[in-house]
Design a protein around this motif. Structure first.
Motif, PDB file in Angstrom:
ATOM      1  N   GLU A  58       0.825  -1.109  -0.186  1.00  0.00           N
ATOM      2  CA  GLU A  58      -0.113   0.112  -0.068  1.00  0.00           C
ATOM      3  C   GLU A  58       0.805   1.235   0.003  1.00  0.00           C
ATOM      4  N   HIS A  59       1.755   1.438   0.989  1.00  0.00           N
ATOM      5  CA  HIS A  59       2.550   2.459   1.055  1.00  0.00           C
ATOM      6  C   HIS A  59       3.740   2.626  -0.027  1.00  0.00           C
ATOM      7  N   LEU A  60       4.300   1.509  -0.814  1.00  0.00           N
ATOM      8  CA  LEU A  60       5.026   1.665  -1.700  1.00  0.00           C
ATOM      9  C   LEU A  60       4.595   2.130  -2.849  1.00  0.00           C
ATOM     10  N   LEU A  61       3.400   1.631  -3.346  1.00  0.00           N
ATOM     11  CA  LEU A  61       2.598   2.091  -4.392  1.00  0.00           C
ATOM     12  C   LEU A  61       2.275   3.527  -4.407  1.00  0.00           C
ATOM     13  N   HIS A  62       1.667   3.680  -3.286  1.00  0.00           N
ATOM     14  CA  HIS A  62       1.232   5.320  -2.888  1.00  0.00           C
ATOM     15  C   HIS A  62       2.513   6.301  -3.147  1.00  0.00           C
ATOM     16  N   GLU A  63       3.609   5.842  -2.552  1.00  0.00           N
ATOM     17  CA  GLU A  63       4.781   6.810  -2.629  1.00  0.00           C
ATOM     18  C   GLU A  63       5.176   6.847  -4.202  1.00  0.00           C
ATOM     19  N   ALA A  64       5.189   5.856  -4.746  1.00  0.00           N
ATOM     20  CA  ALA A  64       5.853   5.794  -5.978  1.00  0.00           C
ATOM     21  C   ALA A  64       5.112   6.695  -7.097  1.00  0.00           C
ATOM     22  N   ALA A  65       3.510   6.719  -6.783  1.00  0.00           N
ATOM     23  CA  ALA A  65       2.706   7.491  -7.437  1.00  0.00           C
ATOM     24  C   ALA A  65       2.813   9.075  -7.212  1.00  0.00           C
ATOM     25  N   ARG A  66       2.987   9.291  -5.746  1.00  0.00           N
ATOM     26  CA  ARG A  66       3.215  10.473  -5.457  1.00  0.00           C
ATOM     27  C   ARG A  66       4.459  11.181  -5.754  1.00  0.00           C
ATOM     28  N   PHE A  67       5.455  10.474  -5.860  1.00  0.00           N
ATOM     29  CA  PHE A  67       6.989  11.107  -6.250  1.00  0.00           C
ATOM     30  C   PHE A  67       7.243  10.265  -7.542  1.00  0.00           C
ATOM     31  N   PRO A  68       6.878  10.637  -8.688  1.00  0.00           N
ATOM     32  CA  PRO A  68       7.137  10.107  -9.891  1.00  0.00           C
ATOM     33  C   PRO A  68       8.832  10.288 -10.131  1.00  0.00           C
ATOM     34  N   THR A  69       9.097  11.231  -9.475  1.00  0.00           N
ATOM     35  CA  THR A  69      10.773  11.614  -9.784  1.00  0.00           C
ATOM     36  C   THR A  69      11.652  11.004  -8.887  1.00  0.00           C
ATOM     37  N   SER A  70      11.083  10.187  -8.113  1.00  0.00           N
ATOM     38  CA  SER A  70      12.006   9.340  -7.081  1.00  0.00           C
ATOM     39  C   SER A  70      11.838   7.822  -7.304  1.00  0.00           C
ATOM     40  N   GLY A  71      13.182   7.360  -7.122  1.00  0.00           N
ATOM     41  CA  GLY A  71      13.019   5.850  -7.587  1.00  0.00           C
ATOM     42  C   GLY A  71      12.809   5.096  -6.090  1.00  0.00           C
ATOM     43  N   PHE A  72      12.185   3.917  -6.295  1.00  0.00           N
ATOM     44  CA  PHE A  72      11.925   3.254  -4.982  1.00  0.00           C
ATOM     45  C   PHE A  72      12.334   1.740  -5.260  1.00  0.00           C
ATOM     46  N   ILE A  73      13.141   1.259  -4.260  1.00  0.00           N
ATOM     47  CA  ILE A  73      13.266  -0.089  -4.280  1.00  0.00           C
ATOM     48  C   ILE A  73      12.515  -0.683  -3.174  1.00  0.00           C
ATOM     49  N   GLY A  74      11.650  -1.773  -3.601  1.00  0.00           N
ATOM     50  CA  GLY A  74      10.541  -2.347  -2.559  1.00  0.00           C
ATOM     51  C   GLY A  74      11.279  -3.817  -2.240  1.00  0.00           C
ATOM     52  N   VAL A  75      11.543  -4.377  -1.044  1.00  0.00           N
ATOM     53  CA  VAL A  75      11.812  -5.562  -0.608  1.00  0.00           C
ATOM     54  C   VAL A  75      10.913  -6.225   0.054  1.00  0.00           C
ATOM     55  N   GLU A  76      10.766  -7.442  -0.394  1.00  0.00           N
ATOM     56  CA  GLU A  76       9.682  -8.277   0.174  1.00  0.00           C
ATOM     57  C   GLU A  76       9.962  -9.760  -0.069  1.00  0.00           C
ATOM     58  N   PRO A  77      10.402 -10.586   0.977  1.00  0.00           N
ATOM     59  CA  PRO A  77      10.549 -12.037   0.840  1.00  0.00           C
ATOM     60  C   PRO A  77       9.243 -12.759   1.078  1.00  0.00           C
ATOM     61  N   ASN A  91       9.063   3.700 -11.774  1.00  0.00           N
ATOM     62  CA  ASN A  91       9.978   4.355 -10.691  1.00  0.00           C
ATOM     63  C   ASN A  91      10.034   3.184  -9.553  1.00  0.00           C
ATOM     64  N   ILE A  92       9.970   1.957  -9.875  1.00  0.00           N
ATOM     65  CA  ILE A  92      10.098   0.943  -8.674  1.00  0.00           C
ATOM     66  C   ILE A  92      10.961  -0.302  -9.221  1.00  0.00           C
ATOM     67  N   ARG A  93      11.772  -0.533  -8.247  1.00  0.00           N
ATOM     68  CA  ARG A  93      12.412  -2.054  -8.634  1.00  0.00           C
ATOM     69  C   ARG A  93      12.427  -2.770  -7.265  1.00  0.00           C
ATOM     70  N   LEU A  94      12.292  -4.031  -7.494  1.00  0.00           N
ATOM     71  CA  LEU A  94      12.107  -4.901  -6.328  1.00  0.00           C
ATOM     72  C   LEU A  94      13.237  -6.047  -6.047  1.00  0.00           C
ATOM     73  N   TYR A  95      13.124  -6.398  -4.790  1.00  0.00           N
ATOM     74  CA  TYR A  95      14.030  -7.727  -4.631  1.00  0.00           C
ATOM     75  C   TYR A  95      13.044  -8.447  -3.625  1.00  0.00           C
ATOM     76  N   ASP A  96      13.295  -9.885  -3.862  1.00  0.00           N
ATOM     77  CA  ASP A  96      12.161 -10.811  -3.381  1.00  0.00           C
ATOM     78  C   ASP A  96      12.812 -11.558  -2.090  1.00  0.00           C
ATOM     79  N   ASP A  97      13.685 -11.321  -1.379  1.00  0.00           N
ATOM     80  CA  ASP A  97      14.384 -12.030  -0.387  1.00  0.00           C
ATOM     81  C   ASP A  97      14.921 -10.961   0.633  1.00  0.00           C
ATOM     82  N   ASP A  98      15.788 -11.259   1.599  1.00  0.00           N
ATOM     83  CA  ASP A  98      16.253 -10.673   2.848  1.00  0.00           C
ATOM     84  C   ASP A  98      16.764  -9.229   2.405  1.00  0.00           C
TER      85      ASP A  98
END
Ligand SMILES: C[S@@+](CC[C@H](N)C(=O)[O-])C[C@H]1O[C@@H](n2cnc3c(N)ncnc32)[C@H](O)[C@@H]1O
Length: 236
Positions: free
Chosen positions: A74-93, A112-119
């Motif tokens: 919820e927060h990651l998507l909300h922030e990424a839409a709110r700040f299109p000129t910031s890049g977001f790395i979201g991590v969730e295993p 503006n989102i990149r992901l990582y699915d582990d620790d």
């Protein structure tokens, strides 16, 4: 023996991940979208990190932030839409949470989102020094029993990691509904020395961050009568 559709089960993959990785079996469509899109969005830690993290994103970004354990996203998507000129790395295993986010991104693409699915410690150790403009850790697994406190994500070792990758003056934001974890975070940051707590009064604890969309975990805490504390620490 594992069937083709099963995910590997792990209770503990690396030093800071102790939780469950799998929930319900993914629906076929969810799985195929995840299998197609996640490899494109996932950080490749086998390659050296770029010196300038802005190059990780297709969008033109001027800042890069990290969210650890984004859960429902919820927060990651909300922030990424709110700040299109910031890049977001979201991590969730947790496999199901990652699949949900990837499907959300498939339906509503963001560049503006990149992901990582582990620790997340793996990402923290991969990132260059002083490369991040913020770290968010909201409602980390609480580990309420005293004998499990050492599993908590906030630790001197992880604060060393945060201190290494955060640019001076950048925020580490933390939220929890568990009093002992709030005190734990305050005490660990105070003892660490590289973080300064930003609070004018104790009322600030319970004032959510600007434009806070809340999260699934927080909603559950509210339903059960627990309120969150929101702490912001600045990297000195
Ligand atoms: C209690 S949930 C909160 C999720 C979300 N932040 C929210 O507020 O709804 C904690 C999340 O942290 C994730 N997590 C636990 N250990 C982690 C680690 N070492 N690195 C990244 N995420 C982790 C879990 O999979 C889980 O989704």
């Amino acid at each position: 023996m594992m069937t083709e559709t099963e995910e590997p089960r792990r209770e503990r993959s690396t030093e800071a991940f102790f939780g469950r990785r799998n929930g319900k079996t993914l629906r076929p469509l969810q799985r195929s979208i995840r299998d197609e899109l996640l490899p494109l969005l996932k950080l490749d830690l086998s390659q050296a990190a770029p010196n300038d993290l802005r190059g990780l994103f297709t969008a033109q970004v001027d800042k890069v932030r990290l969210e650890i354990g984004f859960g429902g996203g919820e927060h990651l998507l909300h922030e990424a839409a709110r700040f299109p000129t910031s890049g977001f790395i979201g991590v969730e295993p947790f496999v199901n949470s990652m699949a949900k986010l990837v499907v959300d991104l498939h339906d509503n693409p963001l560049q503006n989102i990149r992901l990582y699915d582990d620790d997340a410690t793996q990402v923290l150790d991969w990132l260059p020094e002083a490369s991040l403009d913020g770290i968010d850790l909201f409602y980390p697994d609480p580990w309420p029993k005293k004998k499990h406190w050492k599993r908590r994500f906030v630790s001197q070792k992880n604060l060393d990691r945060f201190a290494r990758v955060l640019k001076p003056g950048s925020p580490f934001r933390f939220a929890s509904d568990i009093d002992t974890y709030v005190n734990w975070a305050l005490q660990h940051c105070r003892e660490h020395g590289d973080f300064e707590w930003q609070a004018e009064t104790s009322a600030d604890w319970h004032t959510p961050y600007e434009a806070w969309p809340s999260t699934r975990y927080e909603q559950k805490a509210h339903r059960e009568g627990r309120i969150g504390a929101y702490l912001t620490f600045l990297r000195r």
